[in-house]
Design a protein around this motif. Structure first.
Motif, PDB file in Angstrom:
ATOM      1  N   ILE A 166       0.824  -1.203   0.000  1.00  0.00           N
ATOM      2  CA  ILE A 166       0.000   0.000   0.000  1.00  0.00           C
ATOM      3  C   ILE A 166       0.863   1.259   0.000  1.00  0.00           C
ATOM      4  O   ILE A 166       0.550   2.247  -0.669  1.00  0.00           O
ATOM      5  CB  ILE A 166      -0.972  -0.023   1.205  1.00  0.00           C
ATOM      6  CG1 ILE A 166      -2.131  -0.975   0.915  1.00  0.00           C
ATOM      7  CG2 ILE A 166      -1.510   1.379   1.512  1.00  0.00           C
ATOM      8  CD1 ILE A 166      -3.060  -1.195   2.080  1.00  0.00           C
ATOM      9  N   GLY A 167       1.990   1.224   0.732  1.00  0.00           N
ATOM     10  CA  GLY A 167       2.882   2.380   0.735  1.00  0.00           C
ATOM     11  C   GLY A 167       3.479   2.641  -0.637  1.00  0.00           C
ATOM     12  O   GLY A 167       3.535   3.777  -1.107  1.00  0.00           O
ATOM     13  N   VAL A 168       3.914   1.568  -1.308  1.00  0.00           N
ATOM     14  CA  VAL A 168       4.496   1.703  -2.642  1.00  0.00           C
ATOM     15  C   VAL A 168       3.439   2.152  -3.643  1.00  0.00           C
ATOM     16  O   VAL A 168       3.662   3.062  -4.460  1.00  0.00           O
ATOM     17  CB  VAL A 168       5.119   0.357  -3.097  1.00  0.00           C
ATOM     18  CG1 VAL A 168       5.638   0.462  -4.523  1.00  0.00           C
ATOM     19  CG2 VAL A 168       6.233  -0.053  -2.152  1.00  0.00           C
ATOM     20  N   ILE A 169       2.281   1.510  -3.587  1.00  0.00           N
ATOM     21  CA  ILE A 169       1.187   1.821  -4.520  1.00  0.00           C
ATOM     22  C   ILE A 169       0.728   3.265  -4.342  1.00  0.00           C
ATOM     23  O   ILE A 169       0.459   3.975  -5.319  1.00  0.00           O
ATOM     24  CB  ILE A 169       0.015   0.840  -4.309  1.00  0.00           C
ATOM     25  CG1 ILE A 169       0.433  -0.565  -4.749  1.00  0.00           C
ATOM     26  CG2 ILE A 169      -1.228   1.286  -5.070  1.00  0.00           C
ATOM     27  CD1 ILE A 169      -0.495  -1.661  -4.285  1.00  0.00           C
ATOM     28  N   GLY A 170       0.655   3.714  -3.085  1.00  0.00           N
ATOM     29  CA  GLY A 170       0.241   5.097  -2.826  1.00  0.00           C
ATOM     30  C   GLY A 170       1.205   6.103  -3.413  1.00  0.00           C
ATOM     31  O   GLY A 170       0.793   7.134  -3.971  1.00  0.00           O
ATOM     32  N   ALA A 171       2.501   5.815  -3.310  1.00  0.00           N
ATOM     33  CA  ALA A 171       3.512   6.736  -3.844  1.00  0.00           C
ATOM     34  C   ALA A 171       3.452   6.797  -5.362  1.00  0.00           C
ATOM     35  O   ALA A 171       3.469   7.876  -5.966  1.00  0.00           O
ATOM     36  CB  ALA A 171       4.900   6.303  -3.386  1.00  0.00           C
ATOM     37  N   ILE A 172       3.369   5.633  -6.009  1.00  0.00           N
ATOM     38  CA  ILE A 172       3.324   5.607  -7.470  1.00  0.00           C
ATOM     39  C   ILE A 172       2.012   6.207  -7.978  1.00  0.00           C
ATOM     40  O   ILE A 172       1.990   6.945  -8.975  1.00  0.00           O
ATOM     41  CB  ILE A 172       3.496   4.166  -7.979  1.00  0.00           C
ATOM     42  CG1 ILE A 172       4.899   3.664  -7.609  1.00  0.00           C
ATOM     43  CG2 ILE A 172       3.275   4.088  -9.484  1.00  0.00           C
ATOM     44  CD1 ILE A 172       5.147   2.221  -7.952  1.00  0.00           C
ATOM     45  N   GLY A 173       0.919   5.924  -7.281  1.00  0.00           N
ATOM     46  CA  GLY A 173      -0.367   6.504  -7.681  1.00  0.00           C
ATOM     47  C   GLY A 173      -0.356   8.014  -7.641  1.00  0.00           C
ATOM     48  O   GLY A 173      -0.859   8.685  -8.549  1.00  0.00           O
ATOM     49  N   ALA A 174       0.248   8.577  -6.590  1.00  0.00           N
ATOM     50  CA  ALA A 174       0.326  10.030  -6.478  1.00  0.00           C
ATOM     51  C   ALA A 174       1.169  10.628  -7.596  1.00  0.00           C
ATOM     52  O   ALA A 174       0.880  11.727  -8.093  1.00  0.00           O
ATOM     53  CB  ALA A 174       0.902  10.427  -5.123  1.00  0.00           C
ATOM     54  N   SER A 175       2.215   9.910  -8.022  1.00  0.00           N
ATOM     55  CA  SER A 175       3.043  10.424  -9.116  1.00  0.00           C
ATOM     56  C   SER A 175       2.257  10.512 -10.412  1.00  0.00           C
ATOM     57  O   SER A 175       2.615  11.276 -11.318  1.00  0.00           O
ATOM     58  CB  SER A 175       4.272   9.518  -9.314  1.00  0.00           C
ATOM     59  OG  SER A 175       3.895   8.256  -9.846  1.00  0.00           O
TER      60      SER A 175
END
Length: 494
Positions: free
Chosen positions: A426-435
């Motif tokens: 979820i942490g990784v997905i959240g960061a990439i999603g925000a990008s």
């Protein structure tokens, strides 16, 4: 005071917990223990949630502040944004560059901010991350009153505003430690919604304050500079309160540790990257369009400036982030009933149709249709944020159970590992999603530069959303594994 708790035929002593208003280090934290939770753990968790939501809400507010400020900077005497209200391509390009920069920085900070909580403690890091918001606000308030300030200085300030986007990850990571498994979903939902609402409140409050400032002074460049200054400085007292509140009242959990092994496993799991791609389409679209919406309205419908009350309300741009924030919990709730994958396919299909309606509105020069179509798009991004987040734990849980059954592993051990991996993912997905918000705004900007229109970028979005719908179907609805083990699972809280 001690309480005896029965555990599968054995007796063990558990120290009851005493709630305190003042913040402290908690050496022992057992939220899943009923006696511990009811004796004071619940009050402590809720206290920390309140201050976390307040600080995160301000983080989002400062993160998105440039989306509104750029629409008035041309009138404040900054030549690189002059003519934005008349669709000047250079001004539109510069505005999108300024609004996309905080998006990129905020996305990049999400991963290190997640690891900061176990290292520094939730109390100290929440206070630090809130205090950091003073730098971009005070800096903007100063330099906006220097008419000769070059654009690169404002680019630096816009980048510094990105710290507000990183607050989301640290806040979510911190709150996840405080609540038991059965209550994490609701707590994290409240925390996320509280942050997302910061976008809407900024886009509503800033235009009102800028208008007030110009009425106090005059409707000239100096008046607009005063209005922008007023709209920025108004956040300072709240930032100070959030910093003080976190230091005095929040707690840090000594047993909260990062799980490096789970991060490594999550990074090697293909579903982490598939879901990151899908989250670019949902959260990336939400945050990207939220930042760009005021600029898009002003550039495409300059005649709205003649209608005073609409201009005062920021051309109603705040409505997009508002409906998107409120629809997020609904997306998670519906996904519990029908399955996250099915809901996500529906969302991406609807988003593609909404983009087509936006193009039709521009062709007809109809602002009511344009606004309505964008609101539908924002509602769908919010629902999609909820449905994709709900998919993540079920995917990891399904894979773990399948692996356990095939290799004779203990199912409880596999489930625990799946939860840790899902949390890391979820942490990784959240960061990439925000990008994705940065990519979206840059696509608009480059389309405007190279084609003299944003139309190619919008049609590219429509196509991308259909591709994302196909990817969701292919991986999570098409196969017997997806149908039997993923889309029909109840969504566990992680």
């Amino acid at each position: 005071m001690t309480a005896t708790v029965a555990t599968t035929g054995q007796q063990s002593e558990t120290q009851a917990f005493e709630h305190q208003t003042r913040g402290r280090w908690l050496d022992k934290w057992e939220p899943d223990n009923t006696e511990f939770w009811e004796s004071g753990g619940k009050k402590t968790a809720r206290k920390n949630l309140i201050f976390s939501v307040f600080a995160e809400n301000l983080g989002f507010s400062i993160w998105v502040i440039w989306g509104t400020v750029v629409t008035s900077m041309g009138l404040a005497g900054f030549d690189f944004l002059a003519g934005l209200g008349k669709g000047n391509p250079t001004a539109v390009s510069n505005a999108l560059l300024l609004t996309s920069t905080p998006t990129l920085v905020g996305a990049a900070l999400r991963i290190p901010y997640t690891f900061a909580i176990p290292k520094f403690g939730g109390r100290a890091f929440t206070a630090f991350s809130a205090a950091m918001l003073l730098i971009p606000t005070i800096g903007l308030a100063y330099f906006v009153n220097q008419p000769e300030t070059p654009m690169w200085v404002f680019m630096v300030l816009a980048a510094l505003a990105g710290v507000g986007g990183g607050n989301f990850s640290s806040s979510m990571a911190n709150i996840s430690f405080f609540f038991p498994e059965g209550k994490k979903g609701a707590a994290l939902g409240i925390n996320a919604a509280g942050g997302n609402l910061g976008v809407a409140q900024t886009q509503l409050v800033l235009p009102l304050l800028i208008t007030l400032g110009t009425h106090i002074m005059a409707k000239d460049a100096a008046g607009y500079r005063f209005g922008i200054t007023l709209s920025v400085l108004v956040w300072i007292p709240f930032i100070l309160v959030a910093t003080f509140g976190a230091l005095r009242y929040m707690d840090s959990i000594g047993t909260a540790k990062s799980d490096g092994k789970s991060y490594k496993l999550a990074l090697t799991n293909r579903h982490t990257w598939i879901m990151s791609f899908l989250y670019i389409g949902t959260f990336g679209s939400f945050i990207g369009f939220s930042f760009a919406f005021p600029t898009l309205i002003k550039a495409n419908f300059p005649d709205l400036a003649k209608i005073g009350w609409i201009t005062t309300l920021g051309n109603l741009a705040f409505l997009g982030a508002l409906v998107g924030s409120f629809s997020r919990p609904f997306g998670g709730w519906v996904s519990d009933k029908v399955g996250g994958a099915k809901m996500t396919v529906f969302v991406f299909g609807g988003m593609s149709v909404a983009v087509a309606l936006i193009m039709a509105a521009l062709e007809m020069k109809s602002f009511p249709l344009y606004l309505a179509a964008f609101l539908v798009l924002f509602i769908l991004t919010g629902i999609g944020n909820g449905s994709t987040y709900r998919m993540i734990p079920s995917i990891f849980s399904a894979e773990a159970k399948k692996y356990a059954s095939e290799h004779g592993m203990d199912i409880s051990e596999a489930t625990a590992s799946a939860r840790r991996q899902a949390g890391a993912a979820i942490g990784v997905i959240g960061a990439i999603g925000a990008s994705g918000g940065y990519v979206l705004q840059q696509a608009l900007r480059l389309s405007n530069i190279n084609f003299g229109s944003m139309t190619p970028a919008f049609w590219a979005y429509a196509g991308a959303f259909l591709v994302m719908a196909g990817v969701t179907w292919f991986f999570y609805l098409r196969s017997s594994f997806a149908t039997g083990r993923i889309s029909s699972l109840a969504y566990a809280n992680v």
